[in-house]
Motif scaffolding. Structure first.
Motif, PDB file in Angstrom:
ATOM      1  N   ASP A 179       1.017  -1.277  -0.025  1.00 51.90           N
ATOM      2  CA  ASP A 179      -0.066   0.155  -0.067  1.00 51.90           C
ATOM      3  C   ASP A 179       0.889   1.326   0.009  1.00 51.90           C
ATOM      4  N   GLU A 182       2.282   1.469  -3.334  1.00 51.03           N
ATOM      5  CA  GLU A 182       1.393   2.221  -4.486  1.00 51.03           C
ATOM      6  C   GLU A 182       0.949   3.420  -4.220  1.00 51.03           C
ATOM      7  N   ASP A 183       0.876   3.809  -2.905  1.00 51.10           N
ATOM      8  CA  ASP A 183       0.438   5.303  -2.799  1.00 51.10           C
ATOM      9  C   ASP A 183       1.275   6.487  -2.864  1.00 51.10           C
ATOM     10  N   ASN A 350       1.570  -8.555   2.806  1.00 45.04           N
ATOM     11  CA  ASN A 350       1.348  -7.432   1.918  1.00 45.04           C
ATOM     12  C   ASN A 350       2.256  -6.597   1.819  1.00 45.04           C
TER      13      ASN A 350
END
Length: 377
Positions: A179, A182-183, A350
Motif C-alpha cells: 500500500d 502504491e500510494d 502485503n
C-alpha cells in the motif's frame, strides 16, 4: 498556525483581494478563515483535501469532466464539495523528499582497491623493520682487491611473509507495505535503493578508518601497527605536535601525503591555535586574517587537508589527525553491492522486501606510509 498571506484572484477581470489564515476560531477546531473571521473551509474538509486519493480524483475531474469521473472518485470528491456543489482544489505535493545530505566520501578513492574471486586474498611481503632507509637487509661489503673469503660479501637474505586479507559479508534489508509503495507520491522503491547505496558508500569510508577487524575489515585507526606521534598535551592539540606529526613521515612517502581530520571539532581546535600575538598558526583556509577573506582551501604546512566526518574528535588518547599516503590501506572487493526486491516471500503479509548484500575486506598493509597524531604527552 499558518502565517497570514495575501491572495490575489485574477481572471477575465480583477476580483479583489482577501487575507486567508489557518487558525482557531473561538476555541473551536482549526479552520480556514478570511480577514473578517468568516469560516471558509472546515477542518474536516481541509483534511480531505490533503488526501492523495482526493488529488487523484480531482485531476480526473479536470481532464474528463463530471461525466468521465468514476463512481468511487465522485464519492471522494463529494467529501470535499462546498455548499454550492463545486469541488475544491487540493494542495500540491512535490514529487521529492526533503532530507539531510550525507557526509562527503573522500577516503575510498585514496586507498589501494583490489578484487578477488575467493574468500580471502594473500599478498607476498618482504619483512623488514630495521629502518626507513632500506627495504631489505642487503648491504655492500668492502672487500678490497682480494676478499678474505668466498663468503665475505654474502648479504643478509630477505625475509618473506604473507599478508592475509579475509572477506566479510554484510547485508541490509527494508520491508515496505504494498500500500505504501502504491500510494506514495515518490518512487519509494527507487528512493530506498538509492539510500541503500548511499549507506554502503559511507560504510566503506567508515571501515577504512574505524573497522574493528572482528567480523568486519580492520581500519587504519584500530590497527595495532599504527605508528603514532604524540600531540604533546594530555587532552588537546599543540602546534609543535602538528609539526612532529608532519615531519615524522619519511620523505619517500611524502609525495602523496594528505592531512585527514574532521571539520567541526579537530579542524576548529586547530584553527584556534595562535602565537603569542594572537595570530593563528593555521587560518583554516582564509587568504588573510580578515573575517571577509576568501576561502582558498589552504593546506596545512604545505599538505592538502581532507575533512572527514568519521575521524574522531580531539579528546584524550584518540587519533584525530591522520597524515600520509593512504594507498597503504588495501580494500579488497569480492562481490559488489547488489539489491534484490523480494515480492513473493512476504506476499501474504502485503509486503515487499528490499535486500542488499555485499562482500569485501580491508586491512592496513603498508602502514609505514602514514602516521597518526595521538592526543597524549
Amino acid at each position: 498556525q499558518m502565517a497570514s498571506a495575501k491572495a490575489t484572484v485574477i481572471g477575465m477581470r480583477e476580483s479583489g483581494e482577501a487575507t486567508i489564515e489557518y487558525r482557531d476560531v473561538k476555541g473551536k477546531p482549526s479552520v480556514l478563515v478570511n480577514d473578517e473571521g468568516e469560516m471558509l473551509v472546515s477542518e474536516a474538509t481541509f483534511k480531505t483535501l490533503r488526501k492523495p486519493e482526493y488529488a487523484k480524483a480531482f485531476k480526473s475531474y479536470l481532464r474528463q469532466g463530471i461525466t468521465g469521473v468514476k463512481s468511487e472518485e465522485l464519492k471522494v470528491l463529494q467529501e470535499g464539495s462546498d455548499t454550492a456543489g463545486g469541488y475544491l482544489v487540493p494542495e500540491e505535493i512535490l514529487n521529492r523528499l526533503i532530507s539531510r545530505e550525507p557526509a562527503p566520501r573522500t577516503i575510498r578513492s585514496r586507498v589501494t582497491s583490489l578484487t578477488t574471486s575467493r574468500d580471502s586474498l594473500a599478498i607476498p611481503q618482504v619483512i623488514y623493520t630495521t629502518d626507513n632507509l632500506y627495504s631489505t637487509g642487503m648491504r655492500v661489503t668492502w672487500t678490497g682487491e682480494i676478499p678474505a673469503s668466498a663468503t665475505t660479501h654474502r648479504v643478509t637474505e630477505p625475509v618473506f611473509g604473507q599478508v592475509h586479507i579475509p572477506i566479510y559479508t554484510a547485508m541490509m534489508s527494508l520491508p515496505l507495505t504494498n500500500d505504501l509503495v502504491e500510494d506514495s507520491t515518490v518512487g519509494l522503491v527507487n528512493w530506498s535503493t538509492s539510500k541503500f547505496e548511499e549507506t554502503v558508500e559511507l560504510l566503506y569510508e567508515n571501515m577504512i578508518l574505524n573497522g574493528a577487524g572482528v567480523s568486519q575489515p580492520l581500519g587504519i585507526l584500530p590497527d595495532p601497527n599504527l605508528i603514532t606521534v604524540a600531540s604533546g598535551a594530555a587532552a588537546t592539540l599543540t602546534w609543535e605536535g602538528i609539526h612532529d606529526l608532519i615531519y615524522a613521515l619519511p620523505e619517500q612517502y611524502d609525495r602523496n601525503g594528505v592531512v585527514v581530520m574532521n571539520k567541526t571539532n579537530t579542524a576548529l581546535a586547530l584553527s584556534k591555535l595562535a602565537d603569542g600575538n594572537g595570530r593563528p598558526f593555521w587560518n583554516n583556509g582564509l587568504q588573510d586574517d580578515g573575517l571577509s577573506a576568501e576561502r582558498i582551501n589552504k593546506p596545512l604546512l604545505g599538505y592538502p587537508v581532507v575533512f572527514h566526518a568519521f575521524m574522531p574528535n580531539t579528546t584524550n588518547n584518540t587519533e584525530p589527525i591522520l597524515f600520509g599516503d593512504l594507498s597503504g590501506y588495501y580494500l579488497v572487493n569480492r562481490v559488489g553491492f547488489s539489491i534484490q526486491v523480494l515480492r513473493e516471500l512476504y506476499a501474504e503479509t502485503n509486503q515487499v522486501l528490499l535486500l542488499g548484500r555485499l562482500r569485501f575486506g580491508g586491512k592496513p598493509v603498508e602502514y609505514w606510509r602514514y602516521r597518526a597524531q595521538t592526543i597524549s604527552v
